[in-house]
Design a protein around this motif. Sequence first.
Motif, PDB file in Angstrom:
ATOM      1  N   ALA A 236       0.863  -1.185   0.000  1.00  0.00           N
ATOM      2  CA  ALA A 236       0.000   0.000   0.000  1.00  0.00           C
ATOM      3  C   ALA A 236       0.900   1.236   0.000  1.00  0.00           C
ATOM      4  O   ALA A 236       2.000   1.212   0.555  1.00  0.00           O
ATOM      5  N   PRO A 237       0.456   2.322  -0.656  1.00  0.00           N
ATOM      6  CA  PRO A 237      -0.853   2.551  -1.291  1.00  0.00           C
ATOM      7  C   PRO A 237      -0.882   2.229  -2.775  1.00  0.00           C
ATOM      8  O   PRO A 237      -1.830   2.601  -3.464  1.00  0.00           O
ATOM      9  N   TYR A 238       0.143   1.545  -3.293  1.00  0.00           N
ATOM     10  CA  TYR A 238       0.148   1.200  -4.706  1.00  0.00           C
ATOM     11  C   TYR A 238      -1.013   0.269  -5.039  1.00  0.00           C
ATOM     12  O   TYR A 238      -1.500  -0.477  -4.173  1.00  0.00           O
ATOM     13  N   PHE A 239      -1.455   0.321  -6.288  1.00  0.00           N
ATOM     14  CA  PHE A 239      -2.526  -0.532  -6.809  1.00  0.00           C
ATOM     15  C   PHE A 239      -3.861  -0.295  -6.109  1.00  0.00           C
ATOM     16  O   PHE A 239      -4.766  -1.124  -6.181  1.00  0.00           O
ATOM     17  N   GLY A 240      -4.004   0.837  -5.401  1.00  0.00           N
ATOM     18  CA  GLY A 240      -5.241   1.119  -4.682  1.00  0.00           C
ATOM     19  C   GLY A 240      -5.349   0.412  -3.348  1.00  0.00           C
ATOM     20  O   GLY A 240      -6.411   0.441  -2.706  1.00  0.00           O
ATOM     21  N   LEU A 241      -4.274  -0.191  -2.894  1.00  0.00           N
ATOM     22  CA  LEU A 241      -4.308  -0.963  -1.649  1.00  0.00           C
ATOM     23  C   LEU A 241      -4.433  -0.070  -0.419  1.00  0.00           C
ATOM     24  O   LEU A 241      -3.804   0.984  -0.327  1.00  0.00           O
ATOM     25  N   GLN A 242      -5.222  -0.526   0.539  1.00  0.00           N
ATOM     26  CA  GLN A 242      -5.350   0.134   1.833  1.00  0.00           C
ATOM     27  C   GLN A 242      -4.386  -0.466   2.850  1.00  0.00           C
ATOM     28  O   GLN A 242      -4.134   0.118   3.903  1.00  0.00           O
ATOM     29  N   GLN A 243      -3.872  -1.647   2.546  1.00  0.00           N
ATOM     30  CA  GLN A 243      -2.859  -2.305   3.370  1.00  0.00           C
ATOM     31  C   GLN A 243      -2.096  -3.277   2.489  1.00  0.00           C
ATOM     32  O   GLN A 243      -2.552  -3.636   1.400  1.00  0.00           O
ATOM     33  N   ASP A 244      -0.932  -3.715   2.941  1.00  0.00           N
ATOM     34  CA  ASP A 244      -0.162  -4.691   2.172  1.00  0.00           C
ATOM     35  C   ASP A 244      -0.928  -6.011   2.098  1.00  0.00           C
ATOM     36  O   ASP A 244      -1.617  -6.413   3.055  1.00  0.00           O
ATOM     37  N   ILE A 245      -0.784  -6.686   0.968  1.00  0.00           N
ATOM     38  CA  ILE A 245      -1.287  -8.055   0.858  1.00  0.00           C
ATOM     39  C   ILE A 245      -0.194  -8.908   0.243  1.00  0.00           C
ATOM     40  O   ILE A 245       0.698  -8.414  -0.444  1.00  0.00           O
ATOM     41  N   ILE A 246      -0.260 -10.208   0.505  1.00  0.00           N
ATOM     42  CA  ILE A 246       0.716 -11.158  -0.026  1.00  0.00           C
ATOM     43  C   ILE A 246      -0.014 -12.134  -0.932  1.00  0.00           C
ATOM     44  O   ILE A 246      -1.053 -12.706  -0.546  1.00  0.00           O
ATOM     45  N   VAL A 247       0.509 -12.310  -2.136  1.00  0.00           N
ATOM     46  CA  VAL A 247      -0.158 -13.143  -3.138  1.00  0.00           C
ATOM     47  C   VAL A 247       0.859 -14.061  -3.807  1.00  0.00           C
ATOM     48  O   VAL A 247       2.071 -13.896  -3.671  1.00  0.00           O
ATOM     49  N   ALA A 248       0.347 -15.033  -4.555  1.00  0.00           N
ATOM     50  CA  ALA A 248       1.207 -15.872  -5.386  1.00  0.00           C
ATOM     51  C   ALA A 248       1.649 -15.079  -6.617  1.00  0.00           C
ATOM     52  O   ALA A 248       0.952 -14.161  -7.054  1.00  0.00           O
ATOM     53  N   PRO A 249       2.788 -15.415  -7.209  1.00  0.00           N
ATOM     54  CA  PRO A 249       3.256 -14.691  -8.397  1.00  0.00           C
ATOM     55  C   PRO A 249       2.269 -14.712  -9.552  1.00  0.00           C
ATOM     56  O   PRO A 249       2.251 -13.793 -10.378  1.00  0.00           O
ATOM     57  N   ASP A 250       1.437 -15.749  -9.634  1.00  0.00           N
ATOM     58  CA  ASP A 250       0.480 -15.851 -10.734  1.00  0.00           C
ATOM     59  C   ASP A 250      -0.816 -15.085 -10.480  1.00  0.00           C
ATOM     60  O   ASP A 250      -1.675 -15.036 -11.367  1.00  0.00           O
ATOM     61  N   GLN A 251      -0.979 -14.506  -9.296  1.00  0.00           N
ATOM     62  CA  GLN A 251      -2.174 -13.697  -9.044  1.00  0.00           C
ATOM     63  C   GLN A 251      -2.154 -12.472  -9.959  1.00  0.00           C
ATOM     64  O   GLN A 251      -1.192 -11.721  -9.990  1.00  0.00           O
ATOM     65  N   ARG A 252      -3.231 -12.285 -10.714  1.00  0.00           N
ATOM     66  CA  ARG A 252      -3.278 -11.169 -11.654  1.00  0.00           C
ATOM     67  C   ARG A 252      -4.122 -10.023 -11.091  1.00  0.00           C
ATOM     68  O   ARG A 252      -5.180 -10.254 -10.504  1.00  0.00           O
ATOM     69  N   LEU A 253      -3.616  -8.805 -11.282  1.00  0.00           N
ATOM     70  CA  LEU A 253      -4.298  -7.586 -10.863  1.00  0.00           C
ATOM     71  C   LEU A 253      -4.869  -6.879 -12.079  1.00  0.00           C
ATOM     72  O   LEU A 253      -4.282  -6.925 -13.167  1.00  0.00           O
ATOM     73  N   ILE A 254      -5.996  -6.214 -11.895  1.00  0.00           N
ATOM     74  CA  ILE A 254      -6.559  -5.368 -12.940  1.00  0.00           C
ATOM     75  C   ILE A 254      -6.026  -3.958 -12.724  1.00  0.00           C
ATOM     76  O   ILE A 254      -6.220  -3.364 -11.656  1.00  0.00           O
ATOM     77  N   ILE A 255      -5.326  -3.439 -13.717  1.00  0.00           N
ATOM     78  CA  ILE A 255      -4.726  -2.105 -13.620  1.00  0.00           C
ATOM     79  C   ILE A 255      -5.292  -1.235 -14.734  1.00  0.00           C
ATOM     80  O   ILE A 255      -5.340  -1.648 -15.901  1.00  0.00           O
TER      81      ILE A 255
END
Length: 364
Positions: A236-255
Motif C-alpha cells: 500500500a498505497p500502490y494498486f489502490g491498496l489500503q494495506q499490504d497483501i501477499i499473493v502468489a506470483p500468478d495472481q493477476r491484478l486489474i490495472i
Amino acid sequence: MTWLALCDHDERRLARRGLGIDKKDAPVIADDPQAELTRGTIVFETRLSADGRPQVLLAYKDSYPQQRSLTFQAIPGGGIAMVQVQGDRISHAAIQHATAGRTDVVRISYSWDTSASWGRMTLEKPEDTTVTSVYIDNPCPLTLEDIRGLMLGRSDQTFATDMVFAALSDQIEPVGPMPTLLPETPLATPWGYKPARKLRRGDTVLTRDDGTVPVLQSVRRTVPARGSYQPVRLRAPYFGLQQDIIVAPDQRLIIDGPEVEYLFSQEAVLVPARHLVNGFAALKEPCGPTITYTQLLLPRHETLIAAGASVESLYIGRIRRNSEHLLGSVLHAFDRSLLPEHPRPAYHVLRWYDAIHLARRRAG
C-alpha cells in the motif's frame, strides 16, 4: 498431504514428518533406507534452453543393492523425458511442448500410485492455462534411499543450473488452476471486508464491475514456497491498496488509468504479480519451505476487491468439459454440474516486457 523434501541451489531439506506447516505428528515414511513411498509426487520447475539441446535436469543413480536411477531430461525438439530404473523394472514417459525462448520456465509434476499401477507426468507453464499430461503404467515406488539420493544429493545426483527448485509430496498433487491469495487476505463483501479463509459457498462478495455475486466454491492448497509459488508482497498505497497483501506470483491484478489507455489502447489490463516486482511497490516475500494459498470461484470470473485492489478470482475456463483435467485439479471433489464455464478474461493479459514498461511509466 505432506511435503517431505525441498531443494534448490541454496538449500536441501528432507523431513519424514513433513516440512513447515505440513509437519505431522508421526513420520510419513519409516527410517529405513528400503522403506517405500508407494504414492507421491515430484514437482520441479526449470528453465529450458532455447536451442532445445538435450540436458539432464534432475537425476540420481545408485548401484547398491541393485541398479536404481531416476532421470528427468530436456530432449531435442522441445520436451521432457523421464526414465526410472529399479533392477529389471523400467518405466518411462515423454512430453513434447513448444519452446518460447531462453527464459521459458516449465513446471513438471510426476505422480505415481503403485497400488493402482498408475503414474502421470504433467507439463505446465506459469501464466499459461494449458496442461499437458501423459500416463505411465506400472511406475516404480521410491525408497527412502532413493529420496535421499534425489533430493539431498547423497549419491550420484544431478541438479542442473537451469533448475529452479524440486519438491516431493507423499500425495498425488493437483495440476491446473491454482489458488493465489493468502487465507488472511481481506476481501470486500456487502458487510465489509472479511478474510478469504472465512468465505464459503453461498456467501457473497463485492466485485469491481458486477456488484454483489455469490461464492460458488472456495479452494485451498499448500505448495512449496519457491519458484512460481514464491509469495509476492504488494505494498500500500500502490494498486489502490489500503494495506499490504501477499499473493502468489500468478495472481493477476486489474490495472487501469491513462497510462494503460495510452500504451495499450485498453481500458484496463491484467498483470501477474510476478511482473510487478520492482523493489518498492511489489517485493518478493521471505518465506519458509511451504505456503498455503486460497481463492474463490465466482460465476463469471468476476473481479474481487482485496484490501482495495482489483484482483482476479479463480479462472477455470471450460475445465468441466474435460473430465480428465477436472479429476486431476483442485476442483476434483466438486460436482461438475455445479461448476461454471468461464470465457476468456475480459481484459488483455500483459507479458513481462509490457508489464515492466508500464511499471516504469507509472514510476516516472
